[in-house]
Design a protein around this motif. Structure first.
Motif, PDB file in Angstrom:
ATOM      1  N   MET A 194     -11.471 -11.717 -11.303  1.00  0.00           N
ATOM      2  CA  MET A 194     -10.182 -11.368 -10.697  1.00  0.00           C
ATOM      3  C   MET A 194     -10.425 -10.808  -9.296  1.00  0.00           C
ATOM      4  SD  MET A 194      -8.704  -9.487 -14.115  1.00  0.00           S
ATOM      5  CE  MET A 194      -7.070  -9.130 -13.475  1.00  0.00           C
ATOM      6  N   PRO A 195     -10.386 -11.649  -8.249  1.00  0.00           N
ATOM      7  CA  PRO A 195     -10.700 -11.197  -6.891  1.00  0.00           C
ATOM      8  C   PRO A 195      -9.633 -10.263  -6.344  1.00  0.00           C
ATOM      9  CG  PRO A 195      -9.789 -13.401  -6.823  1.00  0.00           C
ATOM     10  CD  PRO A 195      -9.955 -13.064  -8.281  1.00  0.00           C
ATOM     11  N   ALA A 196     -10.028  -9.452  -5.365  1.00  0.00           N
ATOM     12  CA  ALA A 196      -9.090  -8.493  -4.797  1.00  0.00           C
ATOM     13  C   ALA A 196      -9.525  -8.114  -3.393  1.00  0.00           C
ATOM     14  CB  ALA A 196      -9.002  -7.250  -5.679  1.00  0.00           C
ATOM     15  N   ILE A 197      -8.572  -7.672  -2.613  1.00  0.00           N
ATOM     16  CA  ILE A 197      -8.837  -7.053  -1.321  1.00  0.00           C
ATOM     17  C   ILE A 197      -8.302  -5.632  -1.384  1.00  0.00           C
ATOM     18  CG2 ILE A 197      -8.365  -7.079   1.156  1.00  0.00           C
ATOM     19  CD1 ILE A 197      -8.206 -10.086   1.046  1.00  0.00           C
ATOM     20  N   THR A 198      -9.152  -4.681  -1.099  1.00  0.00           N
ATOM     21  CA  THR A 198      -8.755  -3.276  -1.137  1.00  0.00           C
ATOM     22  C   THR A 198      -8.090  -2.922   0.189  1.00  0.00           C
ATOM     23  OG1 THR A 198     -10.592  -2.736  -2.604  1.00  0.00           O
ATOM     24  CG2 THR A 198      -9.575  -0.909  -1.424  1.00  0.00           C
ATOM     25  N   THR A 199      -6.850  -2.451   0.117  1.00  0.00           N
ATOM     26  CA  THR A 199      -6.107  -2.122   1.337  1.00  0.00           C
ATOM     27  C   THR A 199      -5.797  -0.630   1.439  1.00  0.00           C
ATOM     28  OG1 THR A 199      -3.980  -2.576   0.258  1.00  0.00           O
ATOM     29  CG2 THR A 199      -5.040  -4.400   1.426  1.00  0.00           C
ATOM     30  N   MET A 200      -6.115   0.134   0.402  1.00  0.00           N
ATOM     31  CA  MET A 200      -5.861   1.572   0.427  1.00  0.00           C
ATOM     32  C   MET A 200      -7.115   2.308  -0.044  1.00  0.00           C
ATOM     33  SD  MET A 200      -1.985   1.868  -1.071  1.00  0.00           S
ATOM     34  CE  MET A 200      -2.263   0.589  -2.299  1.00  0.00           C
ATOM     35  N   LEU A 201      -7.618   3.186   0.785  1.00  0.00           N
ATOM     36  CA  LEU A 201      -8.754   4.034   0.433  1.00  0.00           C
ATOM     37  C   LEU A 201      -8.350   5.488   0.631  1.00  0.00           C
ATOM     38  CD1 LEU A 201     -11.693   2.239   2.244  1.00  0.00           C
ATOM     39  CD2 LEU A 201     -11.504   2.536  -0.217  1.00  0.00           C
ATOM     40  N   ARG A 202      -8.759   6.329  -0.278  1.00  0.00           N
ATOM     41  CA  ARG A 202      -8.433   7.745  -0.122  1.00  0.00           C
ATOM     42  C   ARG A 202      -9.437   8.433   0.809  1.00  0.00           C
ATOM     43  NH1 ARG A 202      -6.885  10.115  -6.012  1.00  0.00           N
ATOM     44  NH2 ARG A 202      -8.990   9.410  -6.552  1.00  0.00           N
ATOM     45  N   GLY A 203      -8.944   9.399   1.548  1.00  0.00           N
ATOM     46  CA  GLY A 203      -9.808  10.261   2.334  1.00  0.00           C
ATOM     47  C   GLY A 203     -10.319  11.394   1.460  1.00  0.00           C
ATOM     48  N   MET A 204     -11.064  12.324   2.053  1.00  0.00           N
ATOM     49  CA  MET A 204     -11.626  13.394   1.240  1.00  0.00           C
ATOM     50  C   MET A 204     -11.850  14.665   2.046  1.00  0.00           C
ATOM     51  SD  MET A 204     -14.943  13.404  -1.305  1.00  0.00           S
ATOM     52  CE  MET A 204     -16.148  13.848  -0.072  1.00  0.00           C
ATOM     53  N   VAL A 205     -11.680  15.794   1.373  1.00  0.00           N
ATOM     54  CA  VAL A 205     -12.058  17.099   1.891  1.00  0.00           C
ATOM     55  C   VAL A 205     -12.936  17.761   0.836  1.00  0.00           C
ATOM     56  CG1 VAL A 205     -11.258  19.430   2.466  1.00  0.00           C
ATOM     57  CG2 VAL A 205     -10.035  17.430   3.339  1.00  0.00           C
ATOM     58  N   GLY A 206     -14.086  18.261   1.243  1.00  0.00           N
ATOM     59  CA  GLY A 206     -14.968  18.980   0.327  1.00  0.00           C
ATOM     60  C   GLY A 206     -15.101  20.432   0.762  1.00  0.00           C
ATOM     61  N   GLU A 207     -14.975  21.350  -0.185  1.00  0.00           N
ATOM     62  CA  GLU A 207     -15.067  22.780   0.111  1.00  0.00           C
ATOM     63  C   GLU A 207     -15.905  23.486  -0.951  1.00  0.00           C
ATOM     64  OE1 GLU A 207     -13.170  25.383   2.497  1.00  0.00           O
ATOM     65  OE2 GLU A 207     -14.181  23.669   3.393  1.00  0.00           O
ATOM     66  N   GLU A 208     -16.723  24.417  -0.503  1.00  0.00           N
ATOM     67  CA  GLU A 208     -17.468  25.290  -1.405  1.00  0.00           C
ATOM     68  C   GLU A 208     -17.040  26.726  -1.122  1.00  0.00           C
ATOM     69  OE1 GLU A 208     -22.143  26.472  -2.266  1.00  0.00           O
ATOM     70  OE2 GLU A 208     -21.637  24.516  -1.408  1.00  0.00           O
ATOM     71  N   VAL A 209     -16.695  27.453  -2.168  1.00  0.00           N
ATOM     72  CA  VAL A 209     -16.243  28.826  -1.995  1.00  0.00           C
ATOM     73  C   VAL A 209     -17.107  29.753  -2.846  1.00  0.00           C
ATOM     74  CG1 VAL A 209     -14.450  28.539  -3.782  1.00  0.00           C
ATOM     75  CG2 VAL A 209     -14.296  30.440  -2.159  1.00  0.00           C
ATOM     76  N   THR A 210     -17.517  30.876  -2.270  1.00  0.00           N
ATOM     77  CA  THR A 210     -18.261  31.906  -2.986  1.00  0.00           C
ATOM     78  C   THR A 210     -17.476  33.210  -2.901  1.00  0.00           C
ATOM     79  OG1 THR A 210     -20.382  30.895  -2.468  1.00  0.00           O
ATOM     80  CG2 THR A 210     -20.417  33.207  -3.150  1.00  0.00           C
ATOM     81  N   ILE A 211     -17.154  33.774  -4.051  1.00  0.00           N
ATOM     82  CA  ILE A 211     -16.423  35.038  -4.110  1.00  0.00           C
ATOM     83  C   ILE A 211     -17.385  36.155  -4.488  1.00  0.00           C
ATOM     84  CG2 ILE A 211     -14.682  36.320  -5.417  1.00  0.00           C
ATOM     85  CD1 ILE A 211     -12.979  33.844  -5.442  1.00  0.00           C
ATOM     86  N   THR A 212     -17.354  37.223  -3.724  1.00  0.00           N
ATOM     87  CA  THR A 212     -18.186  38.386  -3.987  1.00  0.00           C
ATOM     88  C   THR A 212     -17.297  39.586  -4.298  1.00  0.00           C
ATOM     89  OG1 THR A 212     -19.890  37.583  -2.464  1.00  0.00           O
ATOM     90  CG2 THR A 212     -19.987  39.908  -3.094  1.00  0.00           C
ATOM     91  N   ALA A 328     -19.480  34.580  -7.702  1.00  0.00           N
ATOM     92  CA  ALA A 328     -19.141  33.348  -8.415  1.00  0.00           C
ATOM     93  C   ALA A 328     -18.856  32.270  -7.383  1.00  0.00           C
ATOM     94  CB  ALA A 328     -17.935  33.543  -9.320  1.00  0.00           C
ATOM     95  N   MET A 329     -19.201  31.025  -7.704  1.00  0.00           N
ATOM     96  CA  MET A 329     -19.091  29.927  -6.744  1.00  0.00           C
ATOM     97  C   MET A 329     -18.423  28.719  -7.373  1.00  0.00           C
ATOM     98  SD  MET A 329     -20.481  26.731  -5.983  1.00  0.00           S
ATOM     99  CE  MET A 329     -22.085  26.669  -6.767  1.00  0.00           C
ATOM    100  N   ALA A 330     -17.664  28.001  -6.552  1.00  0.00           N
ATOM    101  CA  ALA A 330     -17.067  26.735  -7.003  1.00  0.00           C
ATOM    102  C   ALA A 330     -17.108  25.716  -5.879  1.00  0.00           C
ATOM    103  CB  ALA A 330     -15.628  26.942  -7.455  1.00  0.00           C
ATOM    104  N   LYS A 331     -17.224  24.449  -6.265  1.00  0.00           N
ATOM    105  CA  LYS A 331     -17.128  23.339  -5.329  1.00  0.00           C
ATOM    106  C   LYS A 331     -15.876  22.548  -5.683  1.00  0.00           C
ATOM    107  CE  LYS A 331     -22.109  23.131  -4.614  1.00  0.00           C
ATOM    108  NZ  LYS A 331     -23.345  22.317  -4.630  1.00  0.00           N
ATOM    109  N   VAL A 332     -15.028  22.343  -4.696  1.00  0.00           N
ATOM    110  CA  VAL A 332     -13.722  21.717  -4.915  1.00  0.00           C
ATOM    111  C   VAL A 332     -13.548  20.573  -3.934  1.00  0.00           C
ATOM    112  CG1 VAL A 332     -11.221  22.111  -4.987  1.00  0.00           C
ATOM    113  CG2 VAL A 332     -12.786  23.955  -5.647  1.00  0.00           C
TER     114      VAL A 332
END
Length: 465
Positions: A194-212, A328-332
């Motif tokens: 089933m062939p296809a042409i991709t016309t929509m791609l999502r962008g991205m934001v990456g964040e790492e937060v450390t709470i003290t 404590a740390m999280a990557k979002v």
């Protein structure tokens, strides 16, 4: 020029094409590991040699990292000019013990579906895909002595390690690389056959937060309840990122720039795509999460997302320790659609965290990249002939689809060169990309070559009205 002659040559030369692909797959061009820098250069030089043999003016171009491969072939006067993009670098192979064969010793084996599969690191991502285009050009040259249109190739060596040198290279070489449309072969089909042409791609934001909170780890018996627990605080903050009733992301202004997908498009996707249960079944799930009112497919193709990719803090080794941690740390990560602004989303996330912090606690942030979403207009003149060419080869209607992932080169080509891209790939969901035992169906490789022959002829005809 005879399209059928080129198709026939692609069929007759399949074994030779496969041998050349195997030669490229044997080069362990892992861009993220410094020890493999010589292998990345070897892969680039291998491509330059092969492209030179089929009439391209090809060369390696130095960057602060791994070299780029640039190649040019002139088509008939007045014909369109396409820029083909791919990458020769690959992911690391860990964990090695899960491979059923050596990752850089390609093998051809029968897979669970009965299809013959090329198994090796890079088979699908992206060496196999790149070679579908290279071998299509080889067949066209052999059949006609020339190509039906002008082709420039740009094959980079750092896509799997961040691609930091691509944008500067595009800008510095804008006049040389500028074309009518970019062709990118780093995506997949809607399904097998089933062939296809991709016309929509999502962008991205990456964040790492450390709470003290406290200035050191504490005894949970002596300080429990009295001292703030950063893991609990972080969990509360992360929990507030989504509305529990609707599944919508709660960041201020998050949905600004998110387009409304026409109902007829959604109806078509429901017709051609898998159900929620079928789409999630391979990963052991059946019910979609995220926003209420959207299918699982819609939520990856056309809706923005917020995901917690990692969280840590306190005692994480075996056994048990009654510690009240200091940090404590999280990557979002956030996947973006439409005209969402990556930096606005980053700022909104940081504000979301900071406004929920007690006065005696602090947060530190580390950015991990940001890119806008990409959308190809339905009015783009090269889209209809490319869709028709794919349908002719696969004898199945070619679909216009979205992709939940992010391919930064699409937006970089748009920003640096002012060009739209057609994302035409022949990968499948079960190709185990980035995983042990990566594979590429032999039929995808073979019909991928044939598809590019048809597509290049179809695009060439655009200026012959």
């Amino acid at each position: 020029m005879t399209e059928q002659a080129a198709l026939d040559l692609a069929d007759k030369g399949l074994d030779d094409s496969l041998n050349r692909l195997f030669d490229l797959l044997r080069i362990p061009s892992i861009s993220t590991q410094p020890d493999h820098a010589p292998d990345c250069r070897k892969a680039a030089e291998w491509l330059v040699k092969e492209l030179g043999e089929i009439g391209f003016e090809a060369s390696t171009r130095e960057t602060p990292g791994h070299p780029m491969v640039v190649a040019h072939a002139k088509g008939p006067e007045g014909s369109p000019h396409v820029l083909f993009y791919g990458h020769y670098d690959v992911q690391p192979v860990d964990p090695l013990n899960l491979w059923t064969s050596a990752p850089f010793e390609p093998v051809l084996v029968k897979g669970p579906t009965g299809e013959m599969e090329i198994t090796a690191r890079g088979a699908a991502d992206d060496k196999g895909q790149v070679m579908t285009f290279v071998e299509a050009c080889r067949a066209l040259r052999a059949a006609d002595g020339t190509l039906p249109l002008s082709v420039t190739m740009l094959i980079e060596g750092e896509e799997e390690s961040g691609g930091v040198n691509l944008m500067p290279f595009l800008k510095a070489n804008r006049n040389e690389l500028k074309a009518d449309v970019a062709l990118i072969c780093d995506t997949g089909m809607l399904g097998r056959g089933m062939p296809a042409i991709t016309t929509m791609l999502r962008g991205m934001v990456g964040e790492e937060v450390t709470i003290t909170c406290a200035n050191r780890d504490l005894h949970s018996g002596m300080y429990g309840n009295a001292a703030r627990n950063p893991i609990q605080l972080l969990c509360d903050i992360l929990s507030d990122l989504r509305d529990g009733a609707t599944g919508r992301v709660t960041l201020q202004g998050f949905y600004e720039g998110v387009p409304v997908i026409p109902e007829e498009t959604r109806a078509l996707w429901r017709k051609i795509g898998p159900t929620d249960a079928d789409g999630l079944a391979p990963v052991g799930l059946s019910l979609p999460a995220g926003e209420i009112g959207y299918t699982a497919l819609e939520q990856t193709w056309c809706r923005p997302s917020c995901e917690i990719n990692g969280i840590s803090g306190g005692y994480e080794d075996k056994g048990f320790k009654t510690v009240l941690p200091s940090k404590a740390m999280a990557k979002v990560s956030f996947r973006l659609v439409g005209n969402q602004n990556p930096e606005a989303i980053r700022a909104a996330f940081r504000a979301h965290v900071e406004t929920r912090l007690p006065a005696d606690c602090k947060a530190e942030f580390t950015a991990h990249g940001g890119s806008r979403a990409s959308i190809v207009s339905a009015d783009m003149p090269f889209l209809p002939p490319a869709l028709k060419a794919l349908e002719e080869e696969w004898q199945h209607p070619a679909a216009v689809i979205g992709c939940g992932g992010s391919i930064p080169v699409v937006t970089e080509v748009q920003e640096a060169l002012g060009m739209d891209s057609l994302l035409i790939g022949f990968g499948l969901e079960d190709d185990r990309v980035h995983s042990p035992n990566e594979k590429y169906d032999l039929s995808c490789f073979h019909k991928g070559m044939r598809s590019w022959i048809r597509v290049l002829y179809a695009l060439a005809a655009q200026n012959k009205h």
